[in-house]
Design a protein around this motif. Structure first.
Motif, PDB file in Angstrom:
ATOM      1  N   GLY A   1     -16.473  15.534 -14.667  1.00 48.95           N
ATOM      2  CA  GLY A   1     -15.620  15.529 -13.481  1.00 48.95           C
ATOM      3  C   GLY A   1     -15.612  16.833 -12.718  1.00 48.95           C
ATOM      4  O   GLY A   1     -15.091  16.914 -11.601  1.00 48.95           O
ATOM      5  N   ASN A   2     -16.208  17.902 -13.273  1.00 46.93           N
ATOM      6  CA  ASN A   2     -16.130  19.213 -12.624  1.00 46.93           C
ATOM      7  C   ASN A   2     -16.850  19.245 -11.279  1.00 46.93           C
ATOM      8  O   ASN A   2     -16.380  19.875 -10.325  1.00 46.93           O
ATOM      9  N   THR A   3     -18.013  18.590 -11.181  1.00 47.16           N
ATOM     10  CA  THR A   3     -18.727  18.561  -9.904  1.00 47.16           C
ATOM     11  C   THR A   3     -17.921  17.822  -8.850  1.00 47.16           C
ATOM     12  O   THR A   3     -17.843  18.256  -7.696  1.00 47.16           O
ATOM     13  N   LEU A   4     -17.308  16.715  -9.235  1.00 51.76           N
ATOM     14  CA  LEU A   4     -16.497  15.955  -8.286  1.00 51.76           C
ATOM     15  C   LEU A   4     -15.290  16.764  -7.826  1.00 51.76           C
ATOM     16  O   LEU A   4     -14.935  16.749  -6.641  1.00 51.76           O
ATOM     17  N   ILE A   5     -14.663  17.495  -8.733  1.00 50.16           N
ATOM     18  CA  ILE A   5     -13.513  18.324  -8.359  1.00 50.16           C
ATOM     19  C   ILE A   5     -13.925  19.362  -7.324  1.00 50.16           C
ATOM     20  O   ILE A   5     -13.220  19.594  -6.331  1.00 50.16           O
ATOM     21  N   MET A   6     -15.082  19.995  -7.535  1.00 53.15           N
ATOM     22  CA  MET A   6     -15.583  20.965  -6.556  1.00 53.15           C
ATOM     23  C   MET A   6     -15.851  20.288  -5.221  1.00 53.15           C
ATOM     24  O   MET A   6     -15.506  20.814  -4.150  1.00 53.15           O
ATOM     25  N   ALA A   7     -16.467  19.105  -5.241  1.00 51.08           N
ATOM     26  CA  ALA A   7     -16.763  18.391  -3.996  1.00 51.08           C
ATOM     27  C   ALA A   7     -15.479  18.045  -3.246  1.00 51.08           C
ATOM     28  O   ALA A   7     -15.404  18.154  -2.016  1.00 51.08           O
ATOM     29  N   ILE A   8     -14.450  17.633  -3.978  1.00 47.29           N
ATOM     30  CA  ILE A   8     -13.171  17.315  -3.343  1.00 47.29           C
ATOM     31  C   ILE A   8     -12.572  18.551  -2.688  1.00 47.29           C
ATOM     32  O   ILE A   8     -12.057  18.508  -1.564  1.00 47.29           O
ATOM     33  N   ARG A   9     -12.644  19.690  -3.390  1.00 50.12           N
ATOM     34  CA  ARG A   9     -12.124  20.929  -2.814  1.00 50.12           C
ATOM     35  C   ARG A   9     -12.847  21.272  -1.514  1.00 50.12           C
ATOM     36  O   ARG A   9     -12.231  21.731  -0.544  1.00 50.12           O
ATOM     37  N   VAL A  10     -14.170  21.082  -1.473  1.00 49.49           N
ATOM     38  CA  VAL A  10     -14.926  21.343  -0.256  1.00 49.49           C
ATOM     39  C   VAL A  10     -14.450  20.432   0.878  1.00 49.49           C
ATOM     40  O   VAL A  10     -14.238  20.879   2.014  1.00 49.49           O
ATOM     41  N   LEU A  11     -14.267  19.147   0.572  1.00 49.96           N
ATOM     42  CA  LEU A  11     -13.809  18.206   1.595  1.00 49.96           C
ATOM     43  C   LEU A  11     -12.414  18.572   2.108  1.00 49.96           C
ATOM     44  O   LEU A  11     -12.148  18.519   3.317  1.00 49.96           O
ATOM     45  N   LEU A  12     -11.518  18.943   1.205  1.00 54.83           N
ATOM     46  CA  LEU A  12     -10.165  19.302   1.618  1.00 54.83           C
ATOM     47  C   LEU A  12     -10.172  20.539   2.501  1.00 54.83           C
ATOM     48  O   LEU A  12      -9.461  20.604   3.512  1.00 54.83           O
ATOM     49  N   ASP A  13     -10.967  21.528   2.126  1.00 54.05           N
ATOM     50  CA  ASP A  13     -11.037  22.748   2.925  1.00 54.05           C
ATOM     51  C   ASP A  13     -11.709  22.510   4.268  1.00 54.05           C
ATOM     52  O   ASP A  13     -11.529  23.290   5.202  1.00 54.05           O
ATOM     53  N   HIS A  14     -12.480  21.439   4.369  1.00 53.38           N
ATOM     54  CA  HIS A  14     -13.148  21.132   5.624  1.00 53.38           C
ATOM     55  C   HIS A  14     -12.272  20.294   6.541  1.00 53.38           C
ATOM     56  O   HIS A  14     -12.598  20.102   7.708  1.00 53.38           O
ATOM     57  N   GLY A  15     -11.166  19.803   6.039  1.00 54.93           N
ATOM     58  CA  GLY A  15     -10.238  19.080   6.893  1.00 54.93           C
ATOM     59  C   GLY A  15     -10.016  17.622   6.548  1.00 54.93           C
ATOM     60  O   GLY A  15      -9.180  16.953   7.166  1.00 54.93           O
ATOM     61  N   PHE A  16     -10.763  17.082   5.568  1.00 56.23           N
ATOM     62  CA  PHE A  16     -10.506  15.706   5.144  1.00 56.23           C
ATOM     63  C   PHE A  16      -9.159  15.633   4.434  1.00 56.23           C
ATOM     64  O   PHE A  16      -8.751  16.569   3.744  1.00 56.23           O
ATOM     65  N   ARG A  17      -8.482  14.515   4.588  1.00 52.01           N
ATOM     66  CA  ARG A  17      -7.203  14.311   3.916  1.00 52.01           C
ATOM     67  C   ARG A  17      -7.442  13.633   2.577  1.00 52.01           C
ATOM     68  O   ARG A  17      -8.240  12.702   2.472  1.00 52.01           O
ATOM     69  N   GLU A  18      -6.734  14.092   1.550  1.00 51.08           N
ATOM     70  CA  GLU A  18      -6.983  13.603   0.197  1.00 51.08           C
ATOM     71  C   GLU A  18      -6.777  12.093   0.080  1.00 51.08           C
ATOM     72  O   GLU A  18      -7.539  11.404  -0.611  1.00 51.08           O
ATOM     73  N   GLU A  19      -5.760  11.555   0.769  1.00 51.05           N
ATOM     74  CA  GLU A  19      -5.496  10.125   0.681  1.00 51.05           C
ATOM     75  C   GLU A  19      -6.591   9.295   1.352  1.00 51.05           C
ATOM     76  O   GLU A  19      -6.628   8.072   1.189  1.00 51.05           O
ATOM     77  N   ASN A  20      -7.496   9.954   2.087  1.00 51.77           N
ATOM     78  CA  ASN A  20      -8.593   9.251   2.761  1.00 51.77           C
ATOM     79  C   ASN A  20      -9.926   9.402   2.040  1.00 51.77           C
ATOM     80  O   ASN A  20     -10.977   9.107   2.606  1.00 51.77           O
ATOM     81  N   ILE A  21      -9.904   9.886   0.794  1.00 52.65           N
ATOM     82  CA  ILE A  21     -11.142  10.079   0.030  1.00 52.65           C
ATOM     83  C   ILE A  21     -11.296   8.938  -0.978  1.00 52.65           C
ATOM     84  O   ILE A  21     -10.390   8.651  -1.766  1.00 52.65           O
ATOM     85  N   ILE A  22     -12.466   8.288  -0.945  1.00 52.58           N
ATOM     86  CA  ILE A  22     -12.830   7.272  -1.931  1.00 52.58           C
ATOM     87  C   ILE A  22     -14.121   7.726  -2.609  1.00 52.58           C
ATOM     88  O   ILE A  22     -15.130   7.956  -1.936  1.00 52.58           O
ATOM     89  N   PHE A  23     -14.077   7.893  -3.914  1.00 50.67           N
ATOM     90  CA  PHE A  23     -15.281   8.271  -4.663  1.00 50.67           C
ATOM     91  C   PHE A  23     -15.911   7.015  -5.257  1.00 50.67           C
ATOM     92  O   PHE A  23     -15.224   6.205  -5.885  1.00 50.67           O
ATOM     93  N   VAL A  24     -17.208   6.869  -5.035  1.00 46.97           N
ATOM     94  CA  VAL A  24     -17.930   5.693  -5.510  1.00 46.97           C
ATOM     95  C   VAL A  24     -19.044   6.136  -6.452  1.00 46.97           C
ATOM     96  O   VAL A  24     -19.869   7.000  -6.103  1.00 46.97           O
ATOM     97  N   CYS A  25     -19.074   5.559  -7.643  1.00 49.37           N
ATOM     98  CA  CYS A  25     -20.128   5.859  -8.607  1.00 49.37           C
ATOM     99  C   CYS A  25     -20.536   4.569  -9.309  1.00 49.37           C
ATOM    100  O   CYS A  25     -19.907   3.521  -9.153  1.00 49.37           O
ATOM    101  N   LEU A  26     -21.591   4.658 -10.092  1.00 49.60           N
ATOM    102  CA  LEU A  26     -22.052   3.504 -10.865  1.00 49.60           C
ATOM    103  C   LEU A  26     -21.471   3.500 -12.270  1.00 49.60           C
ATOM    104  O   LEU A  26     -21.226   2.442 -12.841  1.00 49.60           O
ATOM    105  N   ILE A  27     -21.278   4.718 -12.829  1.00 47.89           N
ATOM    106  CA  ILE A  27     -20.759   4.818 -14.189  1.00 47.89           C
ATOM    107  C   ILE A  27     -19.854   6.034 -14.284  1.00 47.89           C
ATOM    108  O   ILE A  27     -20.142   7.090 -13.730  1.00 47.89           O
ATOM    109  N   ALA A  28     -18.728   5.869 -14.983  1.00 49.64           N
ATOM    110  CA  ALA A  28     -17.765   6.953 -15.144  1.00 49.64           C
ATOM    111  C   ALA A  28     -17.364   7.075 -16.602  1.00 49.64           C
ATOM    112  O   ALA A  28     -17.365   6.098 -17.353  1.00 49.64           O
ATOM    113  N   CYS A  29     -17.025   8.289 -16.992  1.00 42.46           N
ATOM    114  CA  CYS A  29     -16.540   8.564 -18.339  1.00 42.46           C
ATOM    115  C   CYS A  29     -15.025   8.777 -18.275  1.00 42.46           C
ATOM    116  O   CYS A  29     -14.513   9.382 -17.332  1.00 42.46           O
TER     117      CYS A  29
END
Length: 454
Positions: A375-403
């Motif tokens: 999950g560390n890469t995703l956390i970093m990606a979310i931080r980048v999106l938030l700092d760029h102006g995306f709103r957290e409630e508007n983020i949907i992460f899509v993957c094929l497999i999760a742990c």
């Protein structure tokens, strides 16, 4: 396109969903006392996964032409050698959850590099340096204040080794600087700051009793903030914002092909693209829709739905690129962005590149990466999106497999929707999901075959 800062906020949540401030630890001590080794030992002992480190050495002032011409007589071990205003401003931004640009100081040229490094807010921020407890403004920002107290002969030996190997000095220059500047600075400015320390650590990282005491104190501080670093990775049931697509016979058959170690690359790619389409189609159900009235070709009214927000797809390179084709097949002419993040288990995630649209506050972003491991890469990606102006409630992460470990790691910090096809229980010693599908990027792009031939 450019990156810009927006209003920051603490980057993680407790188990109840409330936002919590991060923990800031200051580590001071003489030059060569072992401050970095102590910080590493504490991180490992506590089991911290998301740490930002700030080094006081990065905030040396660039020398004036006059000072550079007489550099042999310049005192780098005096508080006046540092840019305190920039350091304090940087720490306030990190405490607010913003990203910061930190100077890179070149000790061979005694100047700041043209390039900076970017640091993001984290669960724990560690700031270390000889004068970390000197300035009252910085002390006021610290939750835990440590002083590493090591014998001066050991410090000198370490400084000799470091300055000769890393900073282009010779033995005589190091000894001369030590006698003229380093030793007096320790006696006049550094040693007196012990009085401000919560814990003094004699002998540095060799003092295992002290390291365990500090680690226990850090755990208690984190628990008081609502986060338990020992137990937060337990996910007993899926929360409402984690969505697994329906496991019908078609989906199970595709997943079986992807999990099979004997599957050939062309079959792996074909079935990946099938599953990507299914997962993305399901993810679109979690967008916000508005009512829309239309008239059909037979002149009959129909009350339907339309997406409320603009939609942007963001690929976490390189594996996320494998999902872009499916995303673009589902949505007509979508705006696309990319982030390149390298992550390993020793150094954690590091942002290398991003390209994102501007004016994105009203966008829904679909973040694409085939696997969610730690999950560390995703956390970093979310931080980048938030700092760029995306709103957290508007983020949907899509993957094929999760742990489950990664899901819990992300969800204790961020309230986003996560849509996946497969959910597995654990990671192996190499950080791969078990039972999993192996290393997705190698299997999809064929790099596994190339490496085996070399």
């Amino acid at each position: 396109m450019q990156n810009f800062l927006v209003e920051g906020r603490p980057p993680w949540y407790d188990s109840t969903g409330s936002t919590k401030e991060q923990l800031i630890i200051g580590i001071a001590g003489g030059s060569g006392s072992g401050k970095t080794t102590v910080s590493t030992a504490v991180i490992q002992n506590v089991g911290l996964e998301w740490v930002s480190k700030v080094e006081l050495d990065s905030f040396y002032r660039g020398l004036t032409p006059e000072e550079s011409a007489n550099v042999a007589n310049y005192n780098f071990d005096h508080p006046a050698a540092f840019d305190w205003d920039l350091l304090i401003e940087t720490m306030h931004k990190l405490k607010a959850g913003k990203n910061v640009s930190i100077p890179i100081y070149d000790f061979k040229t005694h100047s700041r590099s043209k390039h900076n490094k970017y640091v993001y807010g984290a669960d724990v921020i560690i700031v270390e340096g000889i004068f970390v407890l000197y300035d009252e403004r910085l002390r006021d920002l610290l939750d835990i204040k440590l002083f590493v107290d090591t014998a001066q002969d050991i410090c000198l030996a370490r400084r000799l080794k470091r300055d000769i190997a890393e900073r282009g000095r010779n033995v005589n220059s190091v000894l001369n600087q030590y006698e003229r500047f380093v030793k007096p600075a320790f006696e006049d400015f550094i040693s007196p700051t012990k009085q401000f320390a919560d814990i003094i650590i004699p002998r540095g990282a060799d003092n295992l009793v002290a390291i365990n005491l500090v680690a226990s104190h850090v755990r208690n501080q984190l628990k008081a903030r609502g986060w338990d670093p020992v137990h937060h990775n337990v996910l007993e049931s899926l929360p409402d914002n984690v969505h697994q697509i329906k496991q019908n016979s078609q989906v199970r058959s595709i997943e079986t092909v992807l999990r099979d170690r004997t599957t050939k690359r062309d079959d792996f790619i074909f079935n990946t693209e099938r599953l990507v389409r299914l997962v993305i189609e399901d993810a679109l159900n979690y967008l916000v829709f508005n009512d829309k009235r239309v008239v059909t070709p037979v002149d009959s009214p129909y009350q339907g739905l339309m997406f409320q927000n603009k939609i942007c797809g963001v690929s976490i390179m390189r594996a996320g690129d494998a999902m872009m084709k499916g995303f673009q097949a589902v949505l007509k002419d979508p705006i696309m962005g990319t982030v390149l993040i390298h992550s390993d288990r020793k150094s954690g995630p590091r942002l290398f590149f991003h390209r994102l649209p501007q004016d994105v506050s009203d966008y829904t972003v679909v973040l694409l990466d085939p696997t969610l491991g730690s999950g560390n890469t995703l956390i970093m990606a979310i931080r980048v999106l938030l700092d760029h102006g995306f709103r957290e409630e508007n983020i949907i992460f899509v993957c094929l497999i999760a742990c489950k470990v990664g899901l819990s790691n992300v969800l204790c910090r961020h309230k986003i929707h996560i849509v996946t096809a497969m959910i597995d229980d654990d990671l192996d010693q190499n950080g791969l999901i078990v039972p999993g599908i192996g290393h997705f990027g190698d299997r999809y792009f064929g790099t596994e075959e190339v490496e085996s031939e070399n």
